[in-house]
Design an enzyme around this catalytic site. Structure first.
Site, short mmCIF file in Angstrom:
data_model
loop_
_atom_site.label_atom_id
_atom_site.label_comp_id
_atom_site.label_asym_id
_atom_site.label_seq_id
_atom_site.Cartn_x
_atom_site.Cartn_y
_atom_site.Cartn_z
N HIS A 171 6.75 -1.37 2.99
CA HIS A 171 6.69 -2.78 3.39
C HIS A 171 5.82 -3.55 2.41
O HIS A 171 4.89 -2.99 1.82
CB HIS A 171 6.18 -2.95 4.83
CG HIS A 171 4.88 -2.24 5.08
ND1 HIS A 171 4.80 -0.89 5.32
CD2 HIS A 171 3.60 -2.69 5.09
CE1 HIS A 171 3.54 -0.53 5.48
NE2 HIS A 171 2.79 -1.61 5.33
N ASN A 181 0.82 -1.21 0.00
CA ASN A 181 0.00 0.00 0.00
C ASN A 181 0.86 1.26 0.00
O ASN A 181 1.83 1.35 0.76
CB ASN A 181 -0.90 0.01 1.24
CG ASN A 181 -1.83 -1.19 1.30
OD1 ASN A 181 -2.33 -1.63 0.27
ND2 ASN A 181 -2.05 -1.73 2.47
P1 AMP Z 1 -0.21 -0.88 5.84
O1 AMP Z 1 -1.65 -0.64 6.21
O2 AMP Z 1 0.00 -1.45 4.49
O3 AMP Z 1 0.66 0.34 6.13
O4 AMP Z 1 0.26 -2.03 6.83
C1 AMP Z 1 0.79 -1.83 8.09
C2 AMP Z 1 0.80 -3.19 8.76
O5 AMP Z 1 1.74 -3.14 9.82
C3 AMP Z 1 -0.54 -3.61 9.36
O6 AMP Z 1 -0.93 -4.86 8.78
C4 AMP Z 1 -0.24 -3.73 10.85
O7 AMP Z 1 -0.93 -4.79 11.45
C5 AMP Z 1 1.27 -3.96 10.86
N1 AMP Z 1 1.94 -3.53 12.07
C6 AMP Z 1 1.86 -2.32 12.67
N2 AMP Z 1 2.67 -2.30 13.76
C7 AMP Z 1 3.29 -3.50 13.81
C8 AMP Z 1 4.23 -4.08 14.70
N3 AMP Z 1 4.70 -3.42 15.76
N4 AMP Z 1 4.65 -5.34 14.45
C9 AMP Z 1 4.17 -6.02 13.38
N5 AMP Z 1 3.27 -5.52 12.52
C10 AMP Z 1 2.83 -4.28 12.73
#
Ligand code: AMP
Ligand code: ZN
Length: 140
Positions: free
Chosen positions: A100, A87
């Site tokens: 990511h 995204n």
């Molecule tokens: P996006 O919405 O594509 O920016 O995805 C961000 C992702 O990061 C989401 O699926 C969250 O669940 C994940 N996320 C946020 N904080 C953490 C964390 N501390 N450890 C692992 N995943 C995380």
């Protein structure tokens, strides 16, 4: 390392994560709120806000790593399919502004929602978009 960036802190190990794999360039960790069993994230150690910032070398290595992680997930979990999701920008669902790649294993009957509504296309518009984008690509 960007100040206050949670994924920079995770990448460098200041904030703990459930890490599947790490090397000099990347950390691969389990998503803390998984869409499905095995949902994980590949994050470059270096900070990039999004795909527009990502350099070719990192992008190439990242996708090569994604193929290894995808195969390992499939073997370990026996998933029936997999979505790779990435995204960029709030409108696209980005919530963490450090590039990511999501790997989301899929299972028959799961409740994961990834998708869009297909629209009818206008051939002239397709052609003009194609020309506008194509004109901005360099051949090197
Ligand atoms: P996006 O919405 O594509 O920016 O995805 C961000 C992702 O990061 C989401 O699926 C969250 O669940 C994940 N996320 C946020 N904080 C953490 C964390 N501390 N450890 C692992 N995943 C995380
Ligand atoms: Zn960062």
């Amino acid at each position: 390392m960007k100040d206050q960036c949670i994924f920079c802190m995770i990448a460098e190990g200041t904030i703990p994560s459930v890490t599947i794999f790490e090397d000099d360039d990347f950390r691969v960790m389990m998503d803390i709120n998984p869409a499905s069993k095995g949902h994980c994230l590949i994050i470059p150690r270096k900070h990039f806000d999004n795909i527009y910032d990502l350099d070719h070398e990192t992008a190439g290595k990242l996708f090569a790593l994604a193929t290894d992680i995808a195969r390992a997930l499939k073997e370990a979990l026996g998933c029936d399919g997999m979505n790779l999701v990435q995204n960029n920008g709030e409108i696209a669902g980005q919530t963490v502004f450090h590039f990511h790649l999501h790997l989301i294993p899929r299972y028959a009957g799961d409740d994961v929602k990834v998708g869009w509504v297909p629209h009818k296309s206008d051939p002239d518009e397709l052609k003009s978009i194609c020309e506008a984008v194509s004109a901005r690509l360099s051949s090197d």
